[in-house]
Design an enzyme around this catalytic site. Structure first.
Site, short mmCIF file in Angstrom:
data_model
loop_
_atom_site.label_atom_id
_atom_site.label_comp_id
_atom_site.label_asym_id
_atom_site.label_seq_id
_atom_site.Cartn_x
_atom_site.Cartn_y
_atom_site.Cartn_z
N ARG A 232 59.23 16.76 -33.37
CA ARG A 232 60.51 17.03 -34.07
C ARG A 232 60.26 17.87 -35.32
NH1 ARG A 232 61.88 15.03 -29.82
NH2 ARG A 232 62.77 12.96 -29.50
N ARG B 22 67.99 11.36 -31.01
CA ARG B 22 68.32 12.78 -31.18
C ARG B 22 69.81 13.00 -31.41
NH1 ARG B 22 64.96 14.10 -25.90
NH2 ARG B 22 65.45 11.89 -25.68
N SER C 205 70.74 8.65 -26.21
CA SER C 205 71.34 9.98 -26.00
C SER C 205 70.52 10.81 -25.03
CB SER C 205 71.57 10.71 -27.33
OG SER C 205 70.37 10.87 -28.05
N GLY C 206 69.22 10.57 -24.95
CA GLY C 206 68.39 11.09 -23.86
C GLY C 206 68.19 12.58 -23.77
N GLY C 207 68.51 13.32 -24.83
CA GLY C 207 68.33 14.77 -24.78
C GLY C 207 69.63 15.51 -24.44
N GLU D 145 65.35 -1.57 -22.83
CA GLU D 145 65.67 -0.15 -22.56
C GLU D 145 64.98 0.36 -21.30
OE1 GLU D 145 64.51 2.65 -25.64
OE2 GLU D 145 65.57 4.30 -24.67
N LYS E 282 69.91 -1.18 -23.50
CA LYS E 282 69.96 0.24 -23.92
C LYS E 282 69.69 1.11 -22.70
CE LYS E 282 67.93 3.53 -27.16
NZ LYS E 282 67.53 3.73 -28.55
P1 13P Z 1 67.40 9.39 -27.83
O1 13P Z 1 68.80 8.98 -28.23
O2 13P Z 1 66.91 10.62 -28.54
O3 13P Z 1 67.22 9.42 -26.34
O4 13P Z 1 66.42 8.27 -28.37
C1 13P Z 1 66.76 6.96 -28.20
C2 13P Z 1 65.53 6.15 -28.06
O5 13P Z 1 65.32 5.22 -28.79
C3 13P Z 1 64.59 6.46 -26.98
O6 13P Z 1 63.69 5.41 -26.84
#
Ligand code: 13P
Length: 335
Positions: A33, A295, A261-263, A177, A219
């Site tokens: 990042r 992100r 959010s996953g990208g 998650e 999550k």
């Molecule tokens: P993102 O929202 O960027 O996907 O990150 C969330 C997260 O904690 C991934 O483990």
């Protein structure tokens, strides 16, 4: 284990209008990042950046908790105040990522198993002492022509449940998650099918390992087409598939679902969450549908900050604005 306390903590994390900031990037990820804004990833820079986010005026209107990385939960600023107390003084809960990352799963070509169970009981006691009230463990599932294998799904679900059990024993709310990645050119239907299988396996394991679901949060990924697929972005369809998949797989005793959010672009992550909540309100889903974005909340402030102290107000405004929009989406009232 204090079950009342666990369920109160979980409920507070998904209180109306609120969600979670994932600021738990590992050393490798935060370096990536920082590379994107040409800033060196030193301990001081990481602390300055995260302290700037946590001190954003008014941020506790939208953020209930922040997931930290091991380094951050131990950091103090120049005046000797810990980053954990900066959060707690605003009524924001501190959480901690406790897995040690996704490593190659032996016997597979490209699949991974998330590690970190060895010594976890002792680490959790320490994190509790350091002020954490919740934990997170991320399993990674990849979609390709041959993947995911049943073996990868089962081993990851088993590890997620082991993590959840140890967290609850230490009076920490586990955020479970299982991330089905958006990498690839698969269809939204394929994402639905894989996520459905993964979630069923995860809840099967959580049940077998006697997890108290009302003291947990889920999550998951949203149900979206692969990022290299040609399918146009259709937020109503994403919302419909996502809610249907969760209604099929997630027990009603889970208090909240906090999406990653996953990208996705900021815009997609916000609009999709909005439409998910529009449906949730209509059909009265049993759980809150909120966010735990990394992100999706940080891309704008990271760029605005760019490692320069002079940009702190600009970056805090960018973070406040992303948190406000995401909070509105979490309420189904984003315009
Ligand atoms: P993102 O929202 O960027 O996907 O990150 C969330 C997260 O904690 C991934 O483990």
């Amino acid at each position: 284990m204090d079950l009342t306390n666990l369920s109160q903590t979980a409920a507070a994390l998904v209180a109306p209008k609120k969600g979670i900031l994932a600021a738990d990037e590992s050393s490798n990820t935060i370096k990536k990042r920082f590379d994107s804004i040409n800033v060196e990833s030193t301990e001081v820079n990481r602390k300055s950046y995260r302290e700037m986010l946590f001190k954003t005026p008014g941020i506790s209107d939208f953020i209930s908790g922040v997931i930290l990385f091991d380094e951050t939960i131990r950091q103090k600023n120049e005046t000797g105040e810990s980053l954990v107390s900066i959060l707690k003084n605003q009524g924001i809960q501190a959480g901690i990522k406790v897995d040690t990352g996704a490593k190659p799963l032996s016997g597979t070509k490209n699949e991974t198993i998330t590690e970190g169970l060895d010594g976890l009981r002792e680490r959790l006691l320490e994190y509790h002492e350091l002020g954490a009230s919740f934990t997170k463990w991320r399993a990674v599932i990849n979609i390709s022509n041959e993947e995911p294998s049943d073996y990868a799904i089962k081993t990851n679900a088993h590890a997620l449940a082991r993590f959840a059990s140890l967290s609850q024993e230490a009076n920490l709310v586990p955020i479970v998650e299982p991330e089905v990645l958006m990498d690839g050119s698969h269809s939204i239907e394929k994402c639905y099918e894989v996520s459905h299988t993964v979630l069923n396996e995860v809840y099967y394991e959580l049940h077998k390992q006697k997890i108290n679901l009302n003291g947990t949060l889920l999550k998951p990924n949203m149900i979206i087409p692969g990022k290299d697929s040609n399918e146009p972005h259709n937020p109503e369809k994403v919302a419909e598939y996502t809610v249907k998949c969760l209604m099929d797989c997630v027990p009603a005793s889970v208090p909240g679902i906090v999406f990653l959010s996953g990208g996705q672009t900021d815009n997609d992550a916000t609009i999709n969450l909005h439409h998910i909540n529009v449906i949730a309100k209509k059909i009265h889903t049993p759980w809150e549908l909120s966010f735990s974005y990394g992100r999706g909340l940080q891309s704008a402030p990271l760029e605005a900050w760019s490692g320069n102290e002079k940009n702190i107000t600009l970056a805090q405004n960018a973070f406040h604005s992303r948190a406000k929009d995401t909070s509105a989406a979490r309420n189904g009232s984003y315009k």
